[in-house]
Design a protein around this motif. Structure first.
Motif: not given
Length: 444
Positions: A269-274, A315-317, A319-326
Motif C-alpha cells: 500500500x506504499x507507492x514507493x514500494x510499488x 518502517x514508514x512504507x 505503516x503506509x501499507x497498514x493504514x491504507x489497508x485499514x
C-alpha cells in the motif's frame, strides 16, 4: 506413441505444492493416467508412479519441494518418480540429483507429460531431464479443467506472465503469457457441466492478460462462459488491479453466474514500494477498483494479496501499507513474507528487512485480516443464503460456500451424503468453534 498396456493395473500417487493452477494441472494429469488404467493409491499401498508438481514462489517453497520428493521416494522406493512445475523448471540440476528421481520436466515439456512418462516408464534408466531454458521459448499450453477431490472445477484459462515484477521468478518458471481460444474453454466448461459440475474457478498466472495468444479479450471469455448451461457459479481466482476493468466489474454485478467474489493482488500500500516492485498501478488506482466493486456489489467478498518485508520496505512504507489497508473495504488479507529469489532485480535494492520485522509485520496484517473477515461474516448472521456444499470426510462437519464466499458449516448430525455438490438455501447462524465458518440450518 504411448504404450498404454504398460500402465494397466499400475498405481500412482500425486503430490502438489503451490497455487490452484498447479492443483488443476495435477488433477488433469491424474485423470489422463486413470483413463490409461492407472489407479490412485490408497493409504498404505505402494505406488508404481509418483508425480510431484512443484512450486518455487519462495525459498520455503523450494525447501518443501525437496522434502516432499525425499519423503515420497522413501515411501515408494520402487516407484518411477516424475518431478515437474516451477521448482523443476528453475532448479532442474538440483532436482535431477535427488536420489530416486527418474524424470524432470520443465514448463514447456509439461504439456506432453504423459508421452515423456510413457517413454521413461517403459525404458527406465538413469534420470532424464527435459527442459526449455529460455523464457521466450516456453510456448506450449497444457489444457486443464478438473476437480480432483473437490466439488469445484478448476479451469486453466491462461499461463505465464509478461510483467517481470522485481521480486518474482514466475516468468522464468512459466514463460510469457499465453492462452487457448474462448471456444476451447467453453467446450471444457460444457464438459464439466455434463459431468455434473456446478462451480468453476478460472485459474491462471495472470488471468486478466488473457488474449495475448488469440487476440481475444478476457471480458469476452467471461461473457461466453456465463452463457454455458448447467454451470451455476464461476469464480475468478486472481486478477491484477490494472487489468480489472469497469466493464468486467459491471458485467459480474449483473451476470447470471459470476459470483460477487474477487481476489486482487495489492502487494504493497506504499507507492514507493510499488515502484520498487515494478507493479503496474499505484494505490489510488487500487482504491478506486475496490470502491467500484463495492458500489455495484455491496456484498462482494474481496481478498487481497500483500507482501511484507520486501527490499525497500522501510518502517514508514509498511505503516503506509497498514493504514491504507485499514481504510479499504476488503474482506481478507493473504499475507506473504518476502523471500529473496536468485536472479531477481529486487536483489539490487540495498535496504533489507530483518526476519524479526517480517514476522512482526505479518502478524499485524494477519490480525487486521481476522478483524475484517470476522466483521464481514457477522453482517450475515441470521440471514438466508444459497450454499454449494462439498462432501465431508466421515464424522467431520460438512462445509460449503455462499455466493460471496462465506464459509458455512453443517454439523455431522445435520449433514447428508445427498447434500454433496448441491445448491441449498440455509439460514446462517453464529460462528463455529474456531470462527472459520458460520453455522447453518437447512431450510431456516
Amino acid at each position: 506413441m504411448i504404450d498404454t498396456s504398460a500402465f494397466q493395473g499400475k498405481r500412482a500417487v500425486y503430490f502438489t505444492l503451490g497455487c490452484k493452477l498447479n492443483f488443476s494441472e495435477t488433477s488433469t494429469f491424474a485423470k489422463m493416467l486413470q483413463e490409461m488404467g492407472v489407479q490412485t493409491v490408497t493409504k498404505g499401498e505402494q505406488a508404481d508412479i509418483c508425480l510431484i508438481n512443484t512450486c518455487s514462489v519462495t525459498e520455503v517453497a523450494d525447501h518443501k519441494c525437496r522434502q516432499a520428493i525425499h519423503r515420497l521416494v522413501r515411501q515408494h522406493p520402487n516407484a518411477f518418480v516424475v518431478v515437474t512445475g516451477c521448482y523443476a523448471q528453475l532448479k532442474p540440476e538440483q532436482v535431477s540429483k535427488i536420489e530416486g528421481v527418474d524424470l524432470v520436466l520443465g514448463a514447456n515439456e509439461k504439456a506432453n507429460l504423459i508421452q515423456f512418462l510413457s517413454d521413461g516408464f517403459v525404458n527406465r534408466g538413469a534420470a532424464s531431464t527435459y527442459m526449455t531454458q529460455k523464457t521466450k521459448d516456453i510456448k506450449t499450453f497444457a489444457p486443464s479443467c478438473s476437480r480432483g477431490n473437490r466439488t469445484r472445477y478448476f479451469l486453466k484459462v491462461q499461463d505465464g506472465c509478461d510483467y517481470f515484477c522485481t521480486y518474482c521468478t514466475i516468468p522464468y518458471a512459466r514463460g510469457f503469457s499465453r492462452n487457448p481460444t474462448i471456444a476451447s474453454l467453453v467446450e471444457q466448461a460444457e464438459d464439466a457441466a455434463r459431468e455434473g459440475g456446478k462451480e468453476i474457478v478460472l485459474t491462471g498466472v495472470n488471468i486478466g492478460d488473457f488474449g495475448k495468444t488469440t487476440g481475444e479479450r478476457f471480458i469476452d471469455l467471461v461473457k461466453a462462459l456465463d452463457a454455458v448451461e448447467g454451470i451455476s457459479r464461476y469464480r475468478i481466482s486472481s486478477l491484477e488491479p490494472d487489468l480489472l476493468s469497469e466493464e468486467l466489474i459491471d458485467f459480474c454485478a449483473q451476470s447470471r453466474a459470476f459470483m460477487p467474489h474477487f481476489h486482487i493482488p495489492l502487494q504493497s500500500g506504499s507507492d514507493t514500494v510499488l515502484k520498487l516492485m515494478h507493479r503496474h498501478y499505484d494505490r489510488q488506482l487500487f482504491a478506486d477498483k475496490i470502491q467500484r466493486i463495492k458500489s455495484v456489489m455491496p456484498d462482494a467478498f474481496i481478498g487481497v494479496d500483500v507482501m511484507v518485508g520486501c527490499r525497500g520496505e522501510t518502517p514508514e512504507c509498511f505503516e503506509e501499507t497498514y493504514d491504507f489497508l485499514c481504510g479499504l473495504d476488503v474482506t481478507q488479507l493473504h499475507v506473504f513474507p518476502y523471500s529473496e529469489r536468485p536472479g531477481t532485480a529486487a536483489l539490487k535494492i540495498s535496504y533489507k528487512v530483518s526476519d524479526a520485522d517480517k514476522r512482526e509485520r505479518s502478524k499485524r496484517l494477519l490480525d487486521l485480516s481476522d478483524k475484517k473477515t470476522h466483521a464481514f461474516y457477522q453482517r450475515y448472521i441470521g440471514k438466508k443464503a444459497e450454499v454449494l456444499f462439498e462432501k465431508a470426510p466421515r464424522g467431520k462437519a460438512m462445509h460449503g460456500f455462499t455466493k460471496n464466499y462465506i464459509r458455512v458449516e453443517l454439523s455431522p448430525a445435520d449433514a447428508r451424503v445427498e447434500y454433496d455438490n448441491q445448491l441449498m438455501t440455509v439460514c446462517l447462524g453464529d460462528f463455529n468453534h474456531d470462527k472459520t465458518a458460520l453455522k447453518a440450518r437447512i431450510n431456516g
